[in-house]
Design a protein around this motif. Sequence first.
Motif, PDB file in Angstrom:
ATOM      1  N   HIS A 204       8.919 -30.747 -13.679  1.00  0.00           N
ATOM      2  CA  HIS A 204      10.037 -29.874 -13.320  1.00  0.00           C
ATOM      3  C   HIS A 204       9.868 -28.471 -13.901  1.00  0.00           C
ATOM      4  CE1 HIS A 204      10.996 -32.071 -17.041  1.00  0.00           C
ATOM      5  NE2 HIS A 204      11.477 -30.889 -17.458  1.00  0.00           N
ATOM      6  N   GLU A 205       8.690 -28.188 -14.447  1.00  0.00           N
ATOM      7  CA  GLU A 205       8.346 -26.829 -14.875  1.00  0.00           C
ATOM      8  C   GLU A 205       7.175 -26.376 -14.013  1.00  0.00           C
ATOM      9  OE1 GLU A 205       9.407 -26.557 -19.656  1.00  0.00           O
ATOM     10  OE2 GLU A 205       7.332 -26.833 -19.038  1.00  0.00           O
ATOM     11  N   GLN A 206       7.417 -25.441 -13.115  1.00  0.00           N
ATOM     12  CA  GLN A 206       6.367 -25.022 -12.196  1.00  0.00           C
ATOM     13  C   GLN A 206       6.698 -23.680 -11.563  1.00  0.00           C
ATOM     14  OE1 GLN A 206       8.153 -28.344 -11.072  1.00  0.00           O
ATOM     15  NE2 GLN A 206       9.604 -26.634 -10.898  1.00  0.00           N
ATOM     16  N   VAL A 207       5.678 -23.051 -11.045  1.00  0.00           N
ATOM     17  CA  VAL A 207       5.827 -21.837 -10.253  1.00  0.00           C
ATOM     18  C   VAL A 207       5.038 -22.055  -8.966  1.00  0.00           C
ATOM     19  CG1 VAL A 207       3.843 -20.737 -11.405  1.00  0.00           C
ATOM     20  CG2 VAL A 207       5.536 -19.316 -10.221  1.00  0.00           C
TER      21      VAL A 207
ATOM     22  N   PRO B 123       1.710 -14.029 -15.499  1.00  0.00           N
ATOM     23  CA  PRO B 123       0.799 -15.175 -15.489  1.00  0.00           C
ATOM     24  C   PRO B 123       1.534 -16.459 -15.128  1.00  0.00           C
ATOM     25  CG  PRO B 123       0.449 -13.821 -17.443  1.00  0.00           C
ATOM     26  CD  PRO B 123       1.692 -13.308 -16.781  1.00  0.00           C
ATOM     27  N   ALA B 124       0.868 -17.301 -14.355  1.00  0.00           N
ATOM     28  CA  ALA B 124       1.494 -18.554 -13.927  1.00  0.00           C
ATOM     29  C   ALA B 124       1.859 -19.426 -15.116  1.00  0.00           C
ATOM     30  CB  ALA B 124       0.562 -19.305 -12.987  1.00  0.00           C
ATOM     31  N   ALA B 125       1.057 -19.408 -16.172  1.00  0.00           N
ATOM     32  CA  ALA B 125       1.327 -20.219 -17.352  1.00  0.00           C
ATOM     33  C   ALA B 125       2.595 -19.775 -18.062  1.00  0.00           C
ATOM     34  CB  ALA B 125       0.145 -20.160 -18.314  1.00  0.00           C
ATOM     35  N   VAL B 126       2.990 -18.535 -17.872  1.00  0.00           N
ATOM     36  CA  VAL B 126       4.237 -18.025 -18.444  1.00  0.00           C
ATOM     37  C   VAL B 126       5.408 -18.370 -17.534  1.00  0.00           C
ATOM     38  CG1 VAL B 126       5.521 -15.955 -19.114  1.00  0.00           C
ATOM     39  CG2 VAL B 126       3.092 -16.166 -19.682  1.00  0.00           C
TER      40      VAL B 126
ATOM     41  N   GLU C 288       9.661 -11.648 -17.778  1.00  0.00           N
ATOM     42  CA  GLU C 288       9.102 -10.482 -17.091  1.00  0.00           C
ATOM     43  C   GLU C 288       8.890  -9.312 -18.059  1.00  0.00           C
ATOM     44  OE1 GLU C 288       7.919 -10.308 -14.150  1.00  0.00           O
ATOM     45  OE2 GLU C 288       9.059 -11.508 -12.721  1.00  0.00           O
ATOM     46  N   ARG C 289       9.833  -9.100 -18.952  1.00  0.00           N
ATOM     47  CA  ARG C 289       9.718  -7.943 -19.840  1.00  0.00           C
ATOM     48  C   ARG C 289       8.921  -8.240 -21.107  1.00  0.00           C
ATOM     49  NH1 ARG C 289      15.342  -9.288 -20.403  1.00  0.00           N
ATOM     50  NH2 ARG C 289      15.794 -10.148 -22.479  1.00  0.00           N
TER      51      ARG C 289
ATOM     52  N   MET D 161       4.405 -10.310 -26.014  1.00  0.00           N
ATOM     53  CA  MET D 161       4.358 -11.531 -26.810  1.00  0.00           C
ATOM     54  C   MET D 161       3.281 -12.458 -26.245  1.00  0.00           C
ATOM     55  SD  MET D 161       8.371 -12.481 -27.505  1.00  0.00           S
ATOM     56  CE  MET D 161       9.371 -11.536 -28.663  1.00  0.00           C
ATOM     57  N   PRO D 162       2.656 -13.294 -27.077  1.00  0.00           N
ATOM     58  CA  PRO D 162       1.562 -14.163 -26.609  1.00  0.00           C
ATOM     59  C   PRO D 162       2.081 -15.407 -25.901  1.00  0.00           C
ATOM     60  CG  PRO D 162       1.914 -14.505 -28.948  1.00  0.00           C
ATOM     61  CD  PRO D 162       2.861 -13.392 -28.542  1.00  0.00           C
ATOM     62  N   LEU D 163       2.956 -15.230 -24.920  1.00  0.00           N
ATOM     63  CA  LEU D 163       3.617 -16.365 -24.286  1.00  0.00           C
ATOM     64  C   LEU D 163       2.654 -17.224 -23.489  1.00  0.00           C
ATOM     65  CD1 LEU D 163       6.902 -14.588 -23.134  1.00  0.00           C
ATOM     66  CD2 LEU D 163       6.505 -15.898 -25.231  1.00  0.00           C
ATOM     67  N   ALA D 164       1.641 -16.621 -22.881  1.00  0.00           N
ATOM     68  CA  ALA D 164       0.675 -17.407 -22.104  1.00  0.00           C
ATOM     69  C   ALA D 164      -0.112 -18.357 -22.992  1.00  0.00           C
ATOM     70  CB  ALA D 164      -0.267 -16.482 -21.341  1.00  0.00           C
TER      71      ALA D 164
END
Length: 383
Positions: free
Chosen positions: A76-79, A166-169, A340-341, A346-349
């Motif tokens: 349920h986590e996807q893009v 990034p898709a991973a984000v 988005e911002r 931040m190293p979110l990926a």
Amino acid sequence: MTTLLTAPVLDLTLTPSPLAMVWNEPGRPHQLIASPDVHLAPGDALVEIEFATVCGSDVHTVRGDRPAPTPLVLGHEQVGRVVAVGDGAVRADGSPLSVGDRVVWSLAVSCGACDRCSRGIPQKCRSLAKYGHERITRGWELTGGFATHVHVRAGTPIVLVSEEMPAAVAAAASCATATAVAAIDAASITNDLDGALVLITGGGMVGLSAAALAVEAGADVIVSDPDPSRRAFARRLGAIAADPTTAPGAPEHLDEVLAVRARRGLNEVLVAIEASGAPAALQTVISRIGVGGTVVLVGSVSPGPSVAIDPESMVRGLVTLTGVHNYTLSQLRRAVEFLERSWGEMPLADLVGETYPLSELDRAIEDAASGRHVRVGVVPSVG
């Protein structure tokens, strides 16, 4: 005589057929199935998955820690990208949904009309349906993100994401990030985060996402987690790390960390977010909360032992204790806005470690269960 006109169902036969990994019971591998025919009712959409991540709740289900109707398609986590739309399909802001849109969507679809929806808690709708949690039914087979496509039902909040993210984000927005926004919202009702001392127990995806949000809001954030890699990541987000397993007096012991903050004038924890589900961590946040503070419980999403609470200390301390489960449309939209911002700063990926093809989903879930990574990725490849 009045004639009622209804929009037709859009019948699609796709080649190659959409594929999904179906889970049946603990200890049994996923089964790959094809779903060549998709029937889109008015307002529905078909989204081709770009990237998905394995949430902790997926792991809990596969291990048998929580009941689940089967057979089901987890995730349920996807893009993904919209490839077909039913008549009248719209985005969360009410604008028309278009083929080619890159989107995330809510993990749940609600009726919008029951008493709970009317009270502003659609995530607890009387007729709630949740992606990645529902038994496959005829006409709704593509129900979860561990697939090549998801059949998104009418009424599901759908939010655009930029091509640059990034898709991973982006994938985490529909669960971890939006849930973290909900936790921050709950904490902010009684305390302004700007300048506040915030304690977060649990350095998983929700805990670290909440830490990033709190840091951005101007809080002084402590993340307590026994895993040194999670503590290191918390520091990369601008938080202070504490080790709940170290001996009293050690530099990373929570009491020592709090003492350092006290010398800076931050004498009390005003917000404590429990994001691990561990009973010891729950006791920690309750015992460390200051006068007038708020404790937000978000990690206890599977059955576990009871935890004792001293009601007198909570009453005398003017403590607010609240639970958060899932989120609202507004919180999903603000989760996407935050990502988005922030993803460039931040190293979110980096929160996503290994990535597996869909055909190796069982390996991906096993890796996620090991705790080696905050999140594990899945891409819709079966070759």
